[in-house]
Design a protein around this motif. Structure first.
Motif, PDB file in Angstrom:
ATOM      1  N   HIS A  19      34.741  52.776  46.988  1.00 17.81           N
ATOM      2  CA  HIS A  19      35.570  52.219  45.915  1.00 17.81           C
ATOM      3  C   HIS A  19      36.969  52.822  45.934  1.00 17.81           C
ATOM      4  O   HIS A  19      37.328  53.633  46.784  1.00 17.81           O
ATOM      5  N   LEU A  23      37.934  54.849  39.727  1.00 18.99           N
ATOM      6  CA  LEU A  23      36.768  54.012  39.462  1.00 18.99           C
ATOM      7  C   LEU A  23      35.511  54.629  40.062  1.00 18.99           C
ATOM      8  O   LEU A  23      35.456  55.816  40.341  1.00 18.99           O
ATOM      9  N   ILE A  27      32.195  49.138  40.761  1.00 18.53           N
ATOM     10  CA  ILE A  27      33.113  48.028  41.008  1.00 18.53           C
ATOM     11  C   ILE A  27      32.541  47.041  42.025  1.00 18.53           C
ATOM     12  O   ILE A  27      32.923  45.874  42.076  1.00 18.53           O
ATOM     13  N   ALA A 144      44.896  49.184  35.637  1.00 21.14           N
ATOM     14  CA  ALA A 144      43.963  48.057  35.709  1.00 21.14           C
ATOM     15  C   ALA A 144      44.710  46.729  35.641  1.00 21.14           C
ATOM     16  O   ALA A 144      44.405  45.788  36.392  1.00 21.14           O
ATOM     17  N   GLN A 147      46.448  45.878  38.915  1.00 26.24           N
ATOM     18  CA  GLN A 147      45.532  45.464  39.978  1.00 26.24           C
ATOM     19  C   GLN A 147      45.181  43.983  39.909  1.00 26.24           C
ATOM     20  O   GLN A 147      44.839  43.374  40.931  1.00 26.24           O
ATOM     21  N   THR A 148      45.222  43.413  38.728  1.00 20.93           N
ATOM     22  CA  THR A 148      44.761  42.030  38.554  1.00 20.93           C
ATOM     23  C   THR A 148      45.894  41.020  38.449  1.00 20.93           C
ATOM     24  O   THR A 148      45.651  39.815  38.552  1.00 20.93           O
ATOM     25  N   GLU A 157      38.455  39.972  36.236  1.00 19.53           N
ATOM     26  CA  GLU A 157      38.624  41.230  36.956  1.00 19.53           C
ATOM     27  C   GLU A 157      39.071  42.350  36.017  1.00 19.53           C
ATOM     28  O   GLU A 157      38.585  43.485  36.107  1.00 19.53           O
ATOM     29  N   LEU A 161      37.180  45.844  35.354  1.00 19.30           N
ATOM     30  CA  LEU A 161      37.838  47.123  35.601  1.00 19.30           C
ATOM     31  C   LEU A 161      37.768  48.023  34.368  1.00 19.30           C
ATOM     32  O   LEU A 161      37.489  49.217  34.471  1.00 19.30           O
ATOM     33  N   LYS A 162      38.023  47.455  33.206  1.00 21.21           N
ATOM     34  CA  LYS A 162      37.975  48.240  31.977  1.00 21.21           C
ATOM     35  C   LYS A 162      36.570  48.783  31.720  1.00 21.21           C
ATOM     36  O   LYS A 162      36.407  49.913  31.255  1.00 21.21           O
ATOM     37  N   ILE A 165      35.980  51.663  34.231  1.00 17.49           N
ATOM     38  CA  ILE A 165      36.765  52.825  33.809  1.00 17.49           C
ATOM     39  C   ILE A 165      36.109  53.508  32.621  1.00 17.49           C
ATOM     40  O   ILE A 165      36.004  54.743  32.571  1.00 17.49           O
ATOM     41  N   LEU A 232      42.160  42.988  44.188  1.00 20.94           N
ATOM     42  CA  LEU A 232      40.694  42.991  44.312  1.00 20.94           C
ATOM     43  C   LEU A 232      40.212  41.721  45.013  1.00 20.94           C
ATOM     44  O   LEU A 232      39.485  40.907  44.444  1.00 20.94           O
TER      45      LEU A 232
END
Length: 254
Positions: A19, A23, A27, A144, A147-148, A157, A161-162, A165, A232
């Protein structure tokens, strides 16, 4: 040292999944059921992140060695983001342990330097590191979102992610971030196993413009850009990701 390891599947080639920063292996949850039908999966939480304790020394070499101790004797390694840098280091230290390498939204050099522009501005990275030191929760939330941004499935996504995390209690958030300052271009140039690089067109952290620079360093690396993805691509375009992995698998000598 005992790292957090999960294994799935009973048939097919060995596949190690690593990963990214901040994270855990959680994931990879959306891909596990699918891939475990065709591969024997090993998911490892990076030391200092997820459910794996930090090492006494946090160098890339030390982390790569710890990961190797938990991995199959020979496998395809798939590293996303920071996991890609670690997988590349593993390939440099013990190339015989890899049958192939897939780098996913990963780069040999995350921060800009002389002669290397497809990367993050050093001042921005320093500001991010400062945020991790003083406001980790807020900084991870911003991370986060970055990343999205631009992905066709950004909402889904970001929600995932949240959740990952929130479930993680990393021992060494700041220390593992510093690993991204490493320059692994020499390791990339010497890479001898079949390798591919998957990039997301809208990635705000690892730019798609990296493709040309990587091919200049090592022309044998197969580079693909996922046109509907950000950072991602394995979540944004799962079928495309599976095809890329299958293509790399066919190139291996298992």
């Amino acid at each position: 040292m005992s790292l957090h390891v999960e294994r799935y599947g009973s048939t097919g080639p060995e596949l190690v999944l690593l990963h990214g920063w901040g994270l855990s292996s959680a994931i990879w949850a959306p891909v596990v059921e699918r891939l475990s039908r065709q591969y024997r999966l090993t998911l490892i939480d990076i030391p200092g992140l997820g459910r794996s304790p930090a090492l006494d020394t946090g160098s890339l070499d030390a982390l790569a060695t710890a990961l190797l101790a938990q991995a199959p004797q020979r496998a395809i390694w798939v590293g996303w983001s920071l996991g890609g840098a670690l997988a590349l280091k593993v390939a440099s230290l013990q190339p015989a342990r890899l049958s192939a390498l897939m780098l996913v939204a990963a780069t040999p050099c995350f921060v800009q330097r002389e002669g290397w522009q497809p990367a993050m501005d050093p001042a921005l990275f320093d500001a991010f590191a400062e945020g991790v030191a003083h406001l980790p929760a807020k900084t991870l939330g911003r991370f986060a979102m970055l990343q999205t941004q631009g992905s066709q499935s950004a909402r889904t996504e970001l929600k995932m992610l949240k959740q990952v995390i929130a479930q993680s209690e990393p021992d060494n958030l700041a220390g593992t971030l510093e690993l991204l300052r490493e320059d692994l271009r020499a390791e990339l140039a010497e890479l001898s196993v079949p390798a591919s690089l998957v990039l997301g067109r809208y990635d705000q952290l690892v730019p798609a413009s990296l493709a040309d620079a990587v091919v200049q360093i090592n022309p044998a690396i197969e580079v693909q850009s996922f046109e509907a993805s950000a950072h991602l691509p394995f979540l944004s375009e799962p079928e495309h990701f599976d095809e890329a992995l299958a293509s790399l698998t066919r190139r291996t000598c298992l």
